[in-house]
Design a protein around this motif. Structure first.
Motif, short mmCIF file in Angstrom:
data_model
loop_
_atom_site.label_atom_id
_atom_site.label_comp_id
_atom_site.label_asym_id
_atom_site.label_seq_id
_atom_site.Cartn_x
_atom_site.Cartn_y
_atom_site.Cartn_z
N HIS A 94 0.85 -1.08 -0.04
CA HIS A 94 -0.09 -0.14 0.02
C HIS A 94 0.81 1.25 -0.08
O HIS A 94 1.94 1.24 0.59
CB HIS A 94 -1.03 0.08 1.21
CG HIS A 94 -0.26 -0.03 2.57
ND1 HIS A 94 0.53 -1.07 3.12
CD2 HIS A 94 -0.11 1.24 3.46
CE1 HIS A 94 1.09 -0.48 4.26
NE2 HIS A 94 0.63 0.71 4.66
N SER A 99 -5.80 5.93 0.78
CA SER A 99 -7.06 5.78 0.61
C SER A 99 -7.81 7.00 0.98
O SER A 99 -8.99 7.26 0.97
CB SER A 99 -7.78 4.66 1.61
OG SER A 99 -7.56 5.00 2.99
N PHE A 148 -12.78 4.92 -2.13
CA PHE A 148 -12.78 4.68 -0.80
C PHE A 148 -13.97 5.59 -0.11
O PHE A 148 -13.96 6.79 -0.35
CB PHE A 148 -11.19 5.04 -0.43
CG PHE A 148 -10.30 4.56 -1.23
CD1 PHE A 148 -9.96 3.28 -0.78
CD2 PHE A 148 -9.75 5.19 -2.35
CE1 PHE A 148 -8.98 2.62 -1.30
CE2 PHE A 148 -8.70 4.65 -2.72
CZ PHE A 148 -8.18 3.37 -2.66
N SER A 218 -7.09 -2.71 0.27
CA SER A 218 -8.50 -2.80 0.14
C SER A 218 -8.94 -4.18 0.07
O SER A 218 -9.96 -4.62 0.58
CB SER A 218 -9.00 -2.06 -0.99
OG SER A 218 -8.46 -0.60 -0.68
N TRP A 223 -12.80 -4.85 1.25
CA TRP A 223 -13.46 -3.62 0.84
C TRP A 223 -13.98 -3.76 -0.74
O TRP A 223 -13.52 -4.24 -1.51
CB TRP A 223 -12.51 -2.63 0.85
CG TRP A 223 -12.15 -2.04 2.34
CD1 TRP A 223 -12.37 -2.98 3.52
CD2 TRP A 223 -11.44 -1.11 2.45
NE1 TRP A 223 -11.96 -2.26 4.58
CE2 TRP A 223 -11.25 -1.08 3.91
CE3 TRP A 223 -10.87 -0.13 1.89
CZ2 TRP A 223 -10.50 -0.15 4.64
CZ3 TRP A 223 -10.16 0.58 2.75
CH2 TRP A 223 -9.97 0.59 4.04
N ILE A 225 -13.61 -2.28 -4.22
CA ILE A 225 -12.55 -1.79 -4.76
C ILE A 225 -12.74 -0.71 -5.64
O ILE A 225 -12.27 0.38 -5.60
CB ILE A 225 -11.88 -2.84 -5.44
CG1 ILE A 225 -11.52 -3.99 -4.82
CG2 ILE A 225 -10.64 -2.26 -6.25
CD1 ILE A 225 -10.50 -3.83 -3.60
N LYS A 231 -15.58 -5.73 -6.78
CA LYS A 231 -14.39 -6.20 -6.16
C LYS A 231 -13.34 -6.66 -7.29
O LYS A 231 -13.86 -6.78 -8.58
CB LYS A 231 -14.52 -7.26 -5.27
CG LYS A 231 -15.35 -6.64 -3.91
CD LYS A 231 -15.64 -7.49 -2.98
CE LYS A 231 -16.48 -6.98 -1.52
NZ LYS A 231 -16.58 -7.81 -0.57
#
Length: 289
Positions: A94, A99, A148, A218, A223, A225, A231
């Motif tokens: 990341h 985000s 996000f 994510s 989460w 996406i 996703k």
């Protein structure tokens, strides 16, 4: 003057080691370090015996402002210095604050005590990832943007995140300046936030395309996406995982190490570790141009 520079892994990263002529990291040339950072994106300083307080002092030579992180534990005696060892699990690839639109240019890591086994900090060159990515994946990430969302964020946490001031109106003034960002204020005075961004960004130095984002973190957290609410398909996730595995670089920490990472180009993460002796600290900042 920097007298000893070596390669860090197989990518562009570099190691700057102390010598008899320069064992004080504060004596290193600001201009030379900055040029090395611009070209390499990751610089590891080794043998200088850096402490969290010294990390902050050295980083001030390159930083115009610091960012807070309400999700990490801070050191009371050193502003904007946080521990990253709240857990011992692996951390996926990341960018820091990836985000949100309030992202640092540089993230610093300082190792006081490495884990007995594991706990290496990992990093991935987003420029390299994008160059090596298959054409159909490139097309996917050009066509679909990431989304996000955060619901019911308290004012005090939001203020720490954006350094927006103490009141709702103060925070609104800061939030209104962010691009691709929307928010609403709820009846309980909390904020609901939505941020849309591309998975492919331009690097701060060189204006290169880089696959540097919060997408994989994510995905591992389950989460949504993409902006349309979808996703990652399983085959896309498998292909990305193979790409990450192929180009993973790592820092095997030694006591007193300091790392400087370009957050516009590189993603980072860590391997899991099983003992609680690991002490690694971080600070994040906007860098002087």
């Amino acid at each position: 003057m920097i007298s000893k520079i070596e390669s860090l892994g197989t990518g562009t990263g570099k190691i700057v080691s102390s010598t008899k002529d320069c064992e004080d990291i504060l004596r290193l040339s600001q201009a030379e370090i900055l040029e090395l950072f611009k070209s390499s994106g990751v610089v590891l300083f080794r043998g200088f015996g850096v402490t969290p307080m010294l990390m902050k002092e050295f980083s001030e030579k390159f930083s115009c402002s610091y960012l807070k992180d309400p999700t990490k534990t801070s050191i009371d005696s050193v502003d904007f210095v946080n521990s990253v060892d709240n857990g011992m699990g692996a951390s996926p690839a990341h960018t820091e604050h990836g985000s949100s639109p309030h992202q640092p240019d540089v993230i610093w890591f300082c190792c006081k005590t490495p884990a007995q086994e594991g706990g290496e900090t990992l990093f991935w060159d987003g420029v390299q990832l994008w160059k090596e990515m298959s054409q159909h994946l490139k097309q996917l990430f050009v066509e679909k943007k990431l989304k996000f969302t955060f619901e019911h964020v308290p004012l005090d946490m939001l203020n720490q995140w954006i350094d927006g001031g103490e009141t709702i109106d103060d925070c609104k003034q800061v939030l209104d300046k962010f691009e691709d960002f929307s928010y609403q204020i709820n009846e309980d005075s909390t904020f609901s936030l939505k941020y849309i961004r591309s998975a492919v960004v331009k690097t701060k130095y060189g204006n290169q395309d880089a696959f540097a984002n919060f997408l994989w973190a994510s995905h591992t957290r389950g989460w949504e996406i993409f902006e349309d609410g979808s996703k990652l398909h399983e085959e896309v996730a498998d292909e990305l995982e193979k790409l990450y595995d192929k180009f993973t670089q790592e820092i095997s920490w030694q006591p007193g190490d300091l790392a400087m990472i370009d957050n516009s180009r590189f993603m980072h993460g860590r391997r899991e570790f099983k003992d609680n002796r690991r002490q690694v600290f971080t600070t994040i900042a906007k860098i002087l141009d």
